[in-house]
Scaffold this active site. Structure first.
Site, PDB file in Angstrom:
ATOM      1  N   VAL A 105       1.507   8.496  -7.344  1.00  0.00           N
ATOM      2  CA  VAL A 105       1.268   9.596  -6.414  1.00  0.00           C
ATOM      3  C   VAL A 105       0.211   9.022  -5.467  1.00  0.00           C
ATOM      4  O   VAL A 105      -0.968   8.988  -5.791  1.00  0.00           O
ATOM      5  CB  VAL A 105       0.787  10.872  -7.137  1.00  0.00           C
ATOM      6  CG1 VAL A 105       0.480  11.981  -6.129  1.00  0.00           C
ATOM      7  CG2 VAL A 105       1.827  11.334  -8.149  1.00  0.00           C
ATOM      8  N   PRO A 106       0.670   8.515  -4.310  1.00  0.00           N
ATOM      9  CA  PRO A 106      -0.127   7.569  -3.516  1.00  0.00           C
ATOM     10  C   PRO A 106      -1.274   8.156  -2.697  1.00  0.00           C
ATOM     11  O   PRO A 106      -1.270   8.122  -1.464  1.00  0.00           O
ATOM     12  CB  PRO A 106       0.922   6.920  -2.620  1.00  0.00           C
ATOM     13  CG  PRO A 106       1.934   8.003  -2.404  1.00  0.00           C
ATOM     14  CD  PRO A 106       1.984   8.746  -3.717  1.00  0.00           C
ATOM     15  N   CYS A 107      -2.294   8.645  -3.388  1.00  0.00           N
ATOM     16  CA  CYS A 107      -3.462   9.151  -2.668  1.00  0.00           C
ATOM     17  C   CYS A 107      -4.197   8.018  -1.941  1.00  0.00           C
ATOM     18  O   CYS A 107      -4.984   8.284  -1.032  1.00  0.00           O
ATOM     19  CB  CYS A 107      -4.386   9.937  -3.584  1.00  0.00           C
ATOM     20  SG  CYS A 107      -4.912   9.071  -5.050  1.00  0.00           S
ATOM     21  N   HIS A 108      -3.910   6.763  -2.299  1.00  0.00           N
ATOM     22  CA  HIS A 108      -4.520   5.641  -1.578  1.00  0.00           C
ATOM     23  C   HIS A 108      -4.017   5.561  -0.141  1.00  0.00           C
ATOM     24  O   HIS A 108      -4.642   4.927   0.695  1.00  0.00           O
ATOM     25  CB  HIS A 108      -4.266   4.309  -2.311  1.00  0.00           C
ATOM     26  CG  HIS A 108      -2.827   3.932  -2.427  1.00  0.00           C
ATOM     27  ND1 HIS A 108      -2.014   4.433  -3.425  1.00  0.00           N
ATOM     28  CD2 HIS A 108      -2.051   3.121  -1.666  1.00  0.00           C
ATOM     29  CE1 HIS A 108      -0.796   3.924  -3.281  1.00  0.00           C
ATOM     30  NE2 HIS A 108      -0.796   3.127  -2.227  1.00  0.00           N
ATOM     31  N   ARG A 109      -2.926   6.242   0.167  1.00  0.00           N
ATOM     32  CA  ARG A 109      -2.365   6.241   1.520  1.00  0.00           C
ATOM     33  C   ARG A 109      -3.013   7.281   2.430  1.00  0.00           C
ATOM     34  O   ARG A 109      -2.608   7.443   3.574  1.00  0.00           O
ATOM     35  CB  ARG A 109      -0.859   6.466   1.459  1.00  0.00           C
ATOM     36  CG  ARG A 109      -0.123   5.340   0.766  1.00  0.00           C
ATOM     37  CD  ARG A 109       1.366   5.577   0.699  1.00  0.00           C
ATOM     38  NE  ARG A 109       1.991   4.552  -0.142  1.00  0.00           N
ATOM     39  CZ  ARG A 109       3.160   4.702  -0.760  1.00  0.00           C
ATOM     40  NH1 ARG A 109       3.835   5.836  -0.638  1.00  0.00           N
ATOM     41  NH2 ARG A 109       3.633   3.735  -1.515  1.00  0.00           N
TER      42      ARG A 109
END
Length: 178
Positions: free
Chosen positions: A140-144
């Site tokens: 769940v790409p919260c790094h994006r």
């Protein structure tokens, strides 16, 4: 008491802890966490882990599909994850996490973009808190998610890890790389 299968894995960004329920991956945590970060992991100093409602069973074989896809991701051979997820949180948190899942590999969005995507234009701070509570890092790409001015900001694994993930995905622009 719910049984969660778990495994520790080494990755290009350091050790990771994964736990899955019958429904799918429930947790992907960095081994090194920032102070105050939540964790589902049992703490050997806590004798009352049963209060969480989970028991953990190390199971490399059952966790292999998750580990395989993550290894492919870190090797640059996978852009999307296909395994099921078990997202647990408030309705707002789950809406934010679904919006994160919609961010394409190699792209970024601002907190304000995510707030608009969930229909809460001015809730960018609440979006930030939902990101902070994201239990399944990387997948769940919260790094994006970046600041509105295009710079890197807060990440549970640390800004260096966020930068490395965005570099892996080819998402860094001149502003982000500065």
């Amino acid at each position: 008491m719910e049984l969660l299968h778990c495994v520790n894995m080494e990755s290009a960004i350091g050790p990771l802890f994964l736990a899955a329920s019958r429904q799918g991956l429930m947790t992907l945590e960095f081994d090194a966490r920032l102070p105050g970060q939540q964790s589902i992991r049992p703490n050997p100093r806590h004798l009352r882990e049963e209060q969480r409602g989970f028991t953990f069973k190390s199971s490399a074989s059952l966790m292999r599909p998750y580990v395989n896809e993550l290894e492919e991701y870190f090797a640059g051979k996978r852009r999307e994850f296909t395994f099921p997820l078990d997202l647990r949180g408030t309705d707002f948190q789950r809406a934010c996490w679904r919006a994160l899942l919609a961010i394409p590999y190699g792209e970024t969005r601002s907190y304000a973009d995510i707030a608009r995507a969930v229909g809460k234009r001015n809730a960018f701070r609440a979006v930030g808190m939902a990101n902070n509570r994201n239990p399944i890092a990387i997948v769940v790409p919260c790094h994006r998610v970046i600041a509105s001015d295009g710079t890197l900001c807060g990440y549970g694994g640390g800004l260096d890890v966020k930068r490395r993930l965005l570099e892996l995905e080819g998402a860094l622009s001149g502003v982000l790389a500065a």
